[in-house]
Design an enzyme around this catalytic site. Structure first.
Site: not given
Length: 349
Positions: A163, A245, A345
């Protein structure tokens, strides 16, 4: 090119947080951007806005907001190794994935239904069900927001991590390389490999194979399974505001994992190729009792603890402050129980 003032950003972020941009411009082509940069309305700082699906806005944005709406899909070339497919940065990611399958170019099916735009996908190095964007990445085009020059990067130059990419880092000195706030991605190319091989290692996909009796699914079948799995677990941003998420799945050493298993044998974990162990952040949050709890109008989704949602609705949405207060409380709770620091995130502005 029109620069608008005092523009509402609630329609442009999937969380549905109410905020405003002091100045706002839509970028529909490379010429739009270079023209804006050479004109009187250009002024730093700027904020690049893609699909707004990985974003938490904590207040009005004073920077010039550049909404990336560059369209286009095409096959660049076909070789013995695979298909090189290009999309404009403003293309919807899921619609692009579906289009590649219709054209007969498999490879992105595990990444179906991830919200956001194509241009944002390499920034986050999006991933799901055993595939990350870097596994299918070829190259991208971007424009330097300081000089106006166009440039191209390959996978190595993008510095992909979990990520993560070079687009999320600010250079710390003259020798370091970071492009956060400095580049606007215009087009992204993907290498969809030949021969195609299904990626089926995740438990949810194994369950689908067992349920259906289909043990050699084609790419379209995997796409349909992933869509069904995600819809069953995750809220539709068009119905319930969210940023997908919210926390990264943390990685630990085998020794750390063994220690956690000794205390919590049911912890969900996945061995990684480098020898580390990835833990399911959603399981950790659920184990701490957060599913369904809220702070103001920000809440933890009842069906998936990894997702924070907007329970306030369009007229009285949650604030970015409520989202981050809830997120920090979750981080503290998980750290106190498991000794693990969860990392968000989404981009927080």
């Amino acid at each position: 090119m029109l620069v608008e003032n005092n523009v509402a950003l609630q329609p442009f972020n999937s969380f549905g947080i109410a905020a405003r941009a002091q100045r706002f411009a839509r970028v529909c082509s490379e010429a739009d951007l270079t023209g804006l940069m050479s004109g009187p309305d250009w002024a730093a700082p700027v904020f690049v806005l893609g699909g707004g699906s990985n974003l938490v806005i904590t207040g009005d944005i004073k920077a010039l907001v550049l909404k990336v709406d560059i369209p286009g899909r095409r096959l660049v070339e076909e070789t013995a190794k695979g298909w090189v497919v290009e999309a404009g940065a403003g293309e919807n990611w899921h619609q692009f994935v579906a289009w590649t399958l219709v054209q007969g170019w498999p490879g992105l099916e595990n990444l179906a239904l991830i919200p956001g735009s194509v241009g944002a996908s390499p920034v986050q190095n999006i991933g799901a069900y055993g595939v990350e964007l870097q596994d299918r990445f070829h190259s991208l085009d971007a424009i330097d927001l300081q000089t106006g020059r166009a440039f191209t990067l390959d996978a190595a130059q993008c510095g992909f991590g979990y990520r993560d990419s070079v687009f999320k880092h600010v250079p710390t000195d003259a020798r370091s390389f970071g492009l956060a706030g400095r580049a606007l991605i215009t087009r992204v190319r993907f290498l969809l490999p030949k021969p195609w091989k299904p990626v089926l290692g995740y438990l949810d996909l194994e369950r689908k194979m067992a349920e259906t009796g289909i043990h050699t699914p084609d790419a379209q079948q995997i796409f349909d399974w992933v869509v069904a799995i995600r819809r069953a677990k995750l809220p539709d941003p068009a119905v319930i505001g969210n940023a997908g998420s919210f926390f990264k799945n943390p990685t630990v050493t085998p020794e750390q994992c063994a220690d956690i298993i000794a205390r919590d044998p049911k912890v969900v974990h996945y061995p990684m190729p480098d020898g580390s162990i990835k833990l399911a952040a959603g399981w950790l949050i659920d184990a701490c009792g957060w599913k369904g709890k809220s702070v103001g109008n920000a809440a933890v989704y009842e069906k998936q603890a990894l997702v924070l949602v907007n329970r306030g609705g369009p007229s009285h949405p949650c604030t970015g402050g409520e989202v981050m207060t809830l997120a920090k409380a979750i981080q503290t709770s998980v750290y106190e129980r498991f000794g693990i620091r969860l990392e968000p995130e989404p981009v927080v502005v």
